[in-house]
Scaffold this motif. Structure first.
Motif, PDB file in Angstrom:
ATOM      1  N   SER A  48       0.860  -1.179   0.000  1.00 35.75           N
ATOM      2  CA  SER A  48       0.000   0.000   0.000  1.00 35.75           C
ATOM      3  C   SER A  48       0.894   1.226   0.000  1.00 35.75           C
ATOM      4  CB  SER A  48      -0.919   0.013   1.221  1.00 35.75           C
ATOM      5  OG  SER A  48      -0.174   0.167   2.401  1.00 35.75           O
ATOM      6  N   LEU A  64      -3.666   0.560  -3.146  1.00 34.99           N
ATOM      7  CA  LEU A  64      -3.312  -0.807  -2.805  1.00 34.99           C
ATOM      8  C   LEU A  64      -2.916  -1.507  -4.096  1.00 34.99           C
ATOM      9  CD1 LEU A  64      -3.200  -3.137  -0.724  1.00 34.99           C
ATOM     10  CD2 LEU A  64      -5.594  -3.606  -1.298  1.00 34.99           C
ATOM     11  N   PHE A  82      -9.994  -2.830   2.356  1.00 35.88           N
ATOM     12  CA  PHE A  82      -8.748  -2.445   3.008  1.00 35.88           C
ATOM     13  C   PHE A  82      -9.005  -1.253   3.915  1.00 35.88           C
ATOM     14  CE2 PHE A  82      -4.486  -0.255   2.642  1.00 35.88           C
ATOM     15  CZ  PHE A  82      -3.747  -1.223   3.308  1.00 35.88           C
ATOM     16  N   GLN A 158       3.857  -1.357   3.598  1.00 33.15           N
ATOM     17  CA  GLN A 158       3.461   0.029   3.374  1.00 33.15           C
ATOM     18  C   GLN A 158       4.671   0.815   2.916  1.00 33.15           C
ATOM     19  OE1 GLN A 158       0.709   2.011   5.897  1.00 33.15           O
ATOM     20  NE2 GLN A 158       1.626   4.005   5.528  1.00 33.15           N
TER      21      GLN A 158
END
Length: 173
Positions: A48, A64, A82, A158
Motif C-alpha cells: 500500500s 493498494l 482495506f 506500506q
C-alpha cells in the motif's frame, strides 16, 4: 387475560420488535462474506502507498497494489477491502497481472446537518464493514465460475507517502 394486560403487552413489545428484526438482517448480510482458505491464485507482491495532493482541494488517499504470480483463467478480480473501505480492483495498464485499488479520503457531501432533528434523521446510517482487518491486511473479492468469493491476504508492505507537487497554474516563463 383481560384487554388491559394485552394492550400493555403489545405496547411494550411494539417498539422492541423492529430492533430485533434489524439485528437479524445485519447478521444475515455479514454472513454473505465467507473467506476461502485456498484461493485459485498466488500473490507475488502486495503493498500500500498513501498519497496526498499538492493542494488542499486535491485530496488524499491510499493505493493498494497487488501483483499476482499466477491465477486461474476463470478468475476475475473484482474488489478490494482495506482499512475499513471497499473499492473496485482496476487492472494496471503496465502489467496484466497487477491490480490497483484506489481508496480516497473523502468527506461525505450527502450528510444533512440541520438544527431540526427530523431533517438530520433523513441521513442514511453508514454500512457496517464486513471484515475485521488489521492495517496490513486486505480482502480480495473475486468471481470464479459465476460465484463471488473472498480471501484474506496479510503482511501488506506500506511504502512511503507519495506527495504530489503543487501545480503551477500561472503561465510564467
Amino acid at each position: 387475560m383481560n384487554y388491559r394486560h394485552l394492550f400493555i403487552y403489545f405496547l411494550t413489545l411494539f417498539p422492541i420488535a423492529p430492533g430485533l428484526y434489524s439485528c437479524k438482517s445485519t447478521k444475515k448480510e455479514a454472513s454473505a462474506y465467507v473467506l476461502t482458505q485456498d484461493p485459485p491464485f498466488s500473490i507475488l507482491e502486495a503493498y500500500s502507498q498513501p498519497w496526498t495532493a499538492g493542494i488542499p482541494e486535491g485530496g488524499s488517499g491510499i493505493q493498494l497494489h497487488i501483483t499476482f504470480e499466477t491465477f486461474s483463467e476463470d478468475v476475475v478480480i473484482q474488489t478490494f477491502f482495506f482499512r475499513n473501505k471497499k473499492t473496485n480492483a482496476q487492472l494496471s495498464p503496465q502489467n496484466r497481472n497487477k491490480y490497483v485499488g484506489y481508496f480516497t479520503n473523502m468527506v461525505r457531501g450527502d450528510v444533512i446537518m440541520d438544527s431540526d432533528p427530523l431533517e438530520e434523521a433523513k441521513n442514511s446510517p453508514p454500512k457496517a464493514f464486513p471484515f475485521d482487518l488489521k492495517d496490513d491486511e486486505a480482502v480480495i473479492g473475486y468471481l470464479q465460475q459465476g460465484e463471488v468469493k473472498y480471501t484474506l491476504i496479510s503482511e501488506i508492505e506500506q511504502k512511503p507517502m507519495l506527495a504530489y507537487p503543487q501545480s503551477n497554474t500561472k503561465n510564467t516563463p
